[in-house]
Design an enzyme around this catalytic site. Structure first.
Site, PDB file in Angstrom:
ATOM      1  N   SER A  91       0.854  -1.177   0.000  1.00  0.00           N
ATOM      2  CA  SER A  91       0.000   0.000   0.000  1.00  0.00           C
ATOM      3  C   SER A  91       0.892   1.229   0.000  1.00  0.00           C
ATOM      4  O   SER A  91       2.057   1.158   0.396  1.00  0.00           O
ATOM      5  CB  SER A  91      -0.863  -0.006   1.268  1.00  0.00           C
ATOM      6  N   TYR A 104      -1.654  -0.657  10.487  1.00  0.00           N
ATOM      7  CA  TYR A 104      -1.722  -1.091   9.096  1.00  0.00           C
ATOM      8  C   TYR A 104      -0.453  -0.672   8.357  1.00  0.00           C
ATOM      9  O   TYR A 104       0.167  -1.468   7.647  1.00  0.00           O
ATOM     10  CB  TYR A 104      -2.962  -0.487   8.436  1.00  0.00           C
TER      11      TYR A 104
END
Length: 170
Positions: A91, A104
């Protein structure tokens, strides 16, 4: 579409023994693995002070260690055959710390670090490593509450999952 046979085998990424079981199943079907896409994972939007440590640990097990387990199980055969691809779908949060996504982001930073080091280690052995770091992807990860907190530019630049898939294969 490309004259390639694909199979789906379900596994629990929290189980370090799952990759070996999958490899046994693949061998039993008379198949090999040429491409591994490490794409399983989940995220959460929460401030670090309010984030339960047990959930951060679970996220690391799934997002990062799941990739480690499968890569460790599949890579030796790829090196032996002198061919293969390992794709780490991380990501943009694996490159830039994002507020309300600290756990995350940490799991994705770990993936990116592993992928970058691994690419140098195995490239000369015929195995290619690709790291994919998309920005905001229009999935259920961004629920109404998360979208309400996003700046307009982030909402306007969201892409569809299909765009990530097409760009990755290109």
């Amino acid at each position: 579409m490309y004259g390639v046979r694909t199979e789906i085998i379900v596994a629990d990424l929290r189980d370090p023994g799952a990759p070996r079981a999958i490899m046994d199943e693949v061998a039993a079907r008379g198949m090999g693995v040429d491409v591994l896409v490490n794409n399983a994972g989940y995220g959460r939007h929460a401030r670090f002070l309010e984030w339960d440590v047990a959930d951060i640990e679970r996220m690391m097990r799934i997002n990062f260690l799941g990739s480690v387990y499968f890569t460790k199980a599949l890579l030796p055969a790829m090196v032996e055959r002198k061919r293969g691809w390992i794709v780490f779908v991380a990501s943009v949060a694996g490159r830039i710390g994002v507020p309300d996504e600290s756990g995350y982001a940490a799991s994705k930073f770990a993936m990116v670090g592993l992928a970058e080091a691994l690419s140098i280690e195995v490239e000369e052995q015929g195995v290619h490593v690709l790291t994919v770091c998309p920005g905001a992807v229009d999935t259920e990860f961004f629920d109404d509450e998360a979208r309400a907190r996003m700046p307009p530019v982030a909402k306007d630049s969201m892409i569809r999952p299909e765009q990530v898939i097409q760009a990755t294969f290109r």
